[in-house]
Structures are given as C-alpha cells and as structure tokens.
Design a protein around this motif. Structure first.
Motif, PDB file in Angstrom:
ATOM      1  N   VAL A  23      11.053  -1.011 -12.739  1.00 31.34           N
ATOM      2  CA  VAL A  23      10.709  -0.056 -11.684  1.00 31.34           C
ATOM      3  C   VAL A  23       9.228   0.303 -11.786  1.00 31.34           C
ATOM      4  N   ARG A  24       8.746   0.496 -13.006  1.00 31.01           N
ATOM      5  CA  ARG A  24       7.335   0.811 -13.208  1.00 31.01           C
ATOM      6  C   ARG A  24       6.460  -0.337 -12.714  1.00 31.01           C
ATOM      7  N   ASP A  25       6.927  -1.557 -12.935  1.00 34.33           N
ATOM      8  CA  ASP A  25       6.211  -2.733 -12.469  1.00 34.33           C
ATOM      9  C   ASP A  25       6.064  -2.727 -10.949  1.00 34.33           C
ATOM     10  N   LYS A  26       7.072  -2.208 -10.253  1.00 31.05           N
ATOM     11  CA  LYS A  26       7.033  -2.144  -8.787  1.00 31.05           C
ATOM     12  C   LYS A  26       5.935  -1.203  -8.308  1.00 31.05           C
ATOM     13  N   PHE A  27       5.705  -0.119  -9.048  1.00 27.89           N
ATOM     14  CA  PHE A  27       4.623   0.801  -8.698  1.00 27.89           C
ATOM     15  C   PHE A  27       3.271   0.089  -8.792  1.00 27.89           C
ATOM     16  N   GLY A  28       3.079  -0.665  -9.882  1.00 23.28           N
ATOM     17  CA  GLY A  28       1.833  -1.396 -10.048  1.00 23.28           C
ATOM     18  C   GLY A  28       1.646  -2.453  -8.977  1.00 23.28           C
ATOM     19  N   PHE A  29       2.737  -3.130  -8.628  1.00 23.13           N
ATOM     20  CA  PHE A  29       2.677  -4.158  -7.575  1.00 23.13           C
ATOM     21  C   PHE A  29       2.326  -3.523  -6.232  1.00 23.13           C
ATOM     22  N   LEU A  30       2.943  -2.375  -5.924  1.00 28.98           N
ATOM     23  CA  LEU A  30       2.655  -1.681  -4.666  1.00 28.98           C
ATOM     24  C   LEU A  30       1.196  -1.256  -4.598  1.00 28.98           C
ATOM     25  N   GLY A  31       0.688  -0.670  -5.692  1.00 24.45           N
ATOM     26  CA  GLY A  31      -0.711  -0.252  -5.727  1.00 24.45           C
ATOM     27  C   GLY A  31      -1.653  -1.427  -5.553  1.00 24.45           C
ATOM     28  N   GLY A  32      -1.310  -2.577  -6.181  1.00 21.00           N
ATOM     29  CA  GLY A  32      -2.154  -3.757  -6.063  1.00 21.00           C
ATOM     30  C   GLY A  32      -2.161  -4.337  -4.664  1.00 21.00           C
ATOM     31  N   ILE A  33      -0.986  -4.438  -4.044  1.00 22.51           N
ATOM     32  CA  ILE A  33      -0.892  -5.005  -2.693  1.00 22.51           C
ATOM     33  C   ILE A  33      -1.629  -4.138  -1.677  1.00 22.51           C
ATOM     34  N   VAL A  34      -1.440  -2.826  -1.756  1.00 21.50           N
ATOM     35  CA  VAL A  34      -2.134  -1.913  -0.844  1.00 21.50           C
ATOM     36  C   VAL A  34      -3.646  -2.031  -1.042  1.00 21.50           C
ATOM     37  N   GLY A  35      -4.080  -2.135  -2.304  1.00 17.35           N
ATOM     38  CA  GLY A  35      -5.504  -2.290  -2.585  1.00 17.35           C
ATOM     39  C   GLY A  35      -6.073  -3.569  -1.998  1.00 17.35           C
ATOM     40  N   ILE A  36      -5.325  -4.652  -2.104  1.00 13.75           N
ATOM     41  CA  ILE A  36      -5.780  -5.936  -1.553  1.00 13.75           C
ATOM     42  C   ILE A  36      -5.944  -5.842  -0.037  1.00 13.75           C
ATOM     43  N   ILE A  37      -4.955  -5.293   0.638  1.00  8.21           N
ATOM     44  CA  ILE A  37      -4.990  -5.193   2.103  1.00  8.21           C
ATOM     45  C   ILE A  37      -6.164  -4.337   2.572  1.00  8.21           C
ATOM     46  N   VAL A  38      -6.287  -3.141   1.990  1.00  9.06           N
ATOM     47  CA  VAL A  38      -7.346  -2.215   2.406  1.00  9.06           C
ATOM     48  C   VAL A  38      -8.732  -2.803   2.131  1.00  9.06           C
ATOM     49  N   ASN A  39      -8.924  -3.388   0.952  1.00  9.35           N
ATOM     50  CA  ASN A  39     -10.246  -3.903   0.594  1.00  9.35           C
ATOM     51  C   ASN A  39     -10.621  -5.147   1.381  1.00  9.35           C
ATOM     52  N   LEU A  40      -9.652  -5.980   1.743  1.00  9.99           N
ATOM     53  CA  LEU A  40      -9.952  -7.137   2.594  1.00  9.99           C
ATOM     54  C   LEU A  40     -10.411  -6.691   3.980  1.00  9.99           C
ATOM     55  N   ILE A  41      -9.748  -5.663   4.503  1.00 14.07           N
ATOM     56  CA  ILE A  41     -10.153  -5.118   5.808  1.00 14.07           C
ATOM     57  C   ILE A  41     -11.576  -4.562   5.733  1.00 14.07           C
ATOM     58  N   LEU A  42     -11.848  -3.795   4.675  1.00 17.76           N
ATOM     59  CA  LEU A  42     -13.168  -3.182   4.535  1.00 17.76           C
ATOM     60  C   LEU A  42     -14.250  -4.223   4.294  1.00 17.76           C
ATOM     61  N   PHE A  43     -13.940  -5.250   3.506  1.00 14.62           N
ATOM     62  CA  PHE A  43     -14.921  -6.311   3.270  1.00 14.62           C
ATOM     63  C   PHE A  43     -15.302  -6.990   4.583  1.00 14.62           C
ATOM     64  N   SER A  44     -14.307  -7.302   5.388  1.00 16.79           N
ATOM     65  CA  SER A  44     -14.563  -7.970   6.670  1.00 16.79           C
ATOM     66  C   SER A  44     -15.457  -7.118   7.563  1.00 16.79           C
ATOM     67  N   ILE A  45     -15.151  -5.827   7.642  1.00 15.69           N
ATOM     68  CA  ILE A  45     -15.938  -4.916   8.493  1.00 15.69           C
ATOM     69  C   ILE A  45     -17.376  -4.830   8.002  1.00 15.69           C
TER      70      ILE A  45
END
Length: 392
Positions: A23-45
């Motif tokens: 379950v703890r691993d799922k928290f880390g995975f969620l944080g990582g995926i959200v970080g990837i999505i947000v930062n890819l959007i910001l990098f493109s902009i």
C-alpha cells in the motif's frame, strides 16, 4: 481536498500504509506518476515560451522541469525496490533504497544547476535581446500555480507515509516556484532594462536550483549515515515501557532505521530483583509485543534486575557523593539504582551540571571518564551508567 481525492480514488486501501508495504508503494507510485504528468506539461509550455521569447532563463527553467520528470521516475523505481521483502543478504529488508532514490533526485537537481550556471554566465558575457510577450508570461505564472499544488501534494503524501523521497520532490517543486517567479520578473523588466538581465536572472535560477539540491543531499545523507531518532519517538517508547507494572526505570534506548517505518529498537528495563524469571518474562514479552505494534517498530527489551537492598543503596550513595565532591560542576545526583549485588554490579544514576562544565571539559564523556577514574581509586569494583542533565 484534491490531494485527498486522488489518494482515495487511486488507492482503495489507503489507510493500511503503515502495516502493508504494498500500500505504501502505491503512494510512491501515485506521487511519481502525478509528478511526471505535471512536469511534462510544464516542460512543454516553458520550452516553447523560451524559444519564442529567446530567453535562456525560461529555457533553463523548462529543462529543470524535465529533470523533475526523471526524478519522478527515480522515485517510482526507488519505491518499487524498497518494497522488496527481506532476503538472506538483506535480513532487514530494502527500505533504505528509498533514501538512495532521494539522494539520486538531489544529485540530478545539482547537475541541472551546475549546467545552467555555465550557460547563464555565457549569456551575461554575450547578451541576447529578449522578446517580451504577455501570453508567454501568463503561461509561466500558470505553471507556478501547478508547481505550488504539486509541492503541496508531494508534501501531503510525504507527511502521510513518512517518505524522504516524496519530501525531496516536494521541496524541489517549491523551489521551482521561486525560480519561475524569478524568470517572470526577468521577462517583465526586459521591456525597460538594457542590462543583460536574462543571464543574470538565469544565474539566480541556477543558484536556487543548486541550493535546493544541496539541502536535499544533506538531509538524505544524514538519514543514510544514521541520524538520531526523533525525540518524540524516544519519549513515547520510554514512557510506554515505564507504564508496565514492576518496570522501575529504563535506559540505553537504541533505535536503528532500516527504511521508513522499519525501525529496530532495544532498551534496558529495570525490574525488581525479587521477581521470578517467569514473572519478568511475562511482563517483558507483553511490553515488547504491544509497543512494537503501537509504534510500528521491532522492540527488544533487555531486563536489568534492580537491587532494592536499602542498606547497599545507602552505602553506594555515600561512596558516590564523596567522589562527586571532587567535581564542582556537578550540582546534584539523582535516580540512583543498582543492578546486581556485591562487587559485581552496575550503578546507574543521573547527575546535574552547571555552566562550568564546558569550561573544564571538552565533552560530557570526559567528565564521565574522570568520575569513573575517581571511583576506581576507591577500590570499588562496579561499573557505572551515568546520565548528565544540565541546569536550565
């Protein structure tokens, strides 16, 4: 509110993270995926804005976001590896890999910072005209709001599951807000200032990035090297052990961390020597099991039988009082306990010192060593466990 919504939506059994590593691993995975999505959007902009406005500061900020994408990937991998069960080579599990992933994130941040220090200095020496436009500037302001949310989201997850890797991501995202704000100032002021502001602001951005990376590295290295446990955990364990019947005192609490929520602890519990071994075992066994579950640690309690013979205690107290007269910095002796009897015993006690301690001794250990030397001169064969308290 949105952070809690994401957790409840994507992690159904989110309340079991303390006892279930998956379950703890799922928290880390969620944080990582959200970080990837947000930062890819910001990098493109930011990359498009940087090219369009010919701004190195904006481009530097864009690639900082791209490095954050790789940081999020490292965080996900770190959580996956840290969740691996114990094996023959790693009997206490792989939890410290999460700390290593946090260190890698901080190193990536430092590399980006050094790279743009070089580029910014070059732009100061060889300035280029910046094309200011309101729309690109507004897009960067919007990106700042994204980063603020991402910092709070990672901070929320980090606090919830006690994760140094997610905390590193949170601090990194917050520092990005400051660097992006600096970029916006550079773009706006470029309308009226001919000074090579872009390179200067790019250098400021790089310094922010370097500072962030240094702080993250320092914090993670302290954890890997074995920093002292939190005073709250120490206090909680000691007070909880003392709450059990016939445990008269505690000392020598040691806590070792093998990753988040993977602590091994040992403590000495003082019990009356008049109790039977069966009675003591039942008390200690119950305390170990209940406290381990309550604080999510693996606690081992060592039993010290306390001698309650008042005559022997009185004699020992007189000896120690006479010894401590040679140490003016010691103002008081308290909590005297005897473990064992006769010459083969341990003597535990606390002493209070005044401000003159630091004038004569380099450390508290030096004072304790000198006290033990004086005790040996009395031809008394017992060992001491001395705790020093300072006058407030």
């Amino acid at each position: 509110m949105f952070s809690k919504f994401l957790v409840k939506t994507f992690i159904k059994d989110n309340e079991n993270f303390k006892t279930n590593s998956k379950v703890r691993d799922k928290f880390g995975f969620l944080g990582g995926i959200v970080g990837i999505i947000v930062n890819l959007i910001l990098f493109s902009i930011k990359f498009v804005v940087g090219i369009f406005s010919n701004s190195l500061a904006v481009t530097a900020d864009a690639f900082n976001n791209l490095s954050d994408v790789f940081s999020s990937v490292v965080t996900i991998i770190g959580f996956k590896l840290a969740a691996k069960p114990a094996d023959d080579d790693h009997p206490y599990g792989h939890g410290r890999i999460e700390y290593i992933s946090a260190l890698i994130v901080s190193v990536l941040v430092l590399l980006v910072g050094f790279s743009f220090v070089k580029s910014s200095i070059s732009r100061i020496i060889h300035p280029v005209t910046i094309k200011f436009q309101w729309i690109p500037t507004l897009l960067i302001l919007i990106s700042i709001s994204f980063k603020l949310w991402l910092s709070k989201f990672n901070g929320y997850l980090a606090k919830l599951i006690n994760s140094s890797a997610l905390k590193a991501s949170s601090v990194d995202a917050l520092s990005d807000c400051f660097t992006s704000g600096t970029v916006v100032i550079s773009l706006i002021l470029s309308q009226w200032i001919s000074f090579p502001l872009d390179g200067t602001m790019g250098l400021i951005v790089a310094i922010f990035i370097l500072y962030s990376g240094f702080q993250l590295s320092k914090e993670t290295l302290n954890t890997l090297l074995g920093e002292k446990p939190s005073s709250e955990l120490v206090k909680n364990i000691e007070s909880e052990v003392l709450s059990y019947p016939n445990i008269l005192g505690v000392h020598d609490l040691l806590i070792h961390s093998y990753g988040p929520n993977k602590c091994l602890a040992s403590i000495h519990a003082e019990v009356p020597s008049t109790l039977s071994l069966v009675e003591v075992h039942n008390i200690i066994d119950k305390a170990e099991n209940e406290i381990s579950r309550k604080f999510n640690v693996h606690l081992v309690i060592h039993m010290d039988p306390i001698n309650l013979d008042q005559k022997e205690i009185s004699i020992t107290k007189d000896i120690l009082s006479d010894v401590l007269k040679s140490f003016p910095c010691v103002t008081e002796m308290t909590d005297l306990r005897l473990v064992g009897s006769g010459d083969d015993k341990n003597v535990l006690f606390n002493i209070t010192t005044d401000d003159t301690l630091s004038k004569k001794y380099k450390s508290e250990i030096d004072l304790i060593n000198d006290i033990n030397k004086e005790i040996k001169l009395k031809n008394i064969n017992f060992s001491t466990v001395i705790t020093i308290n300072k006058n407030k």
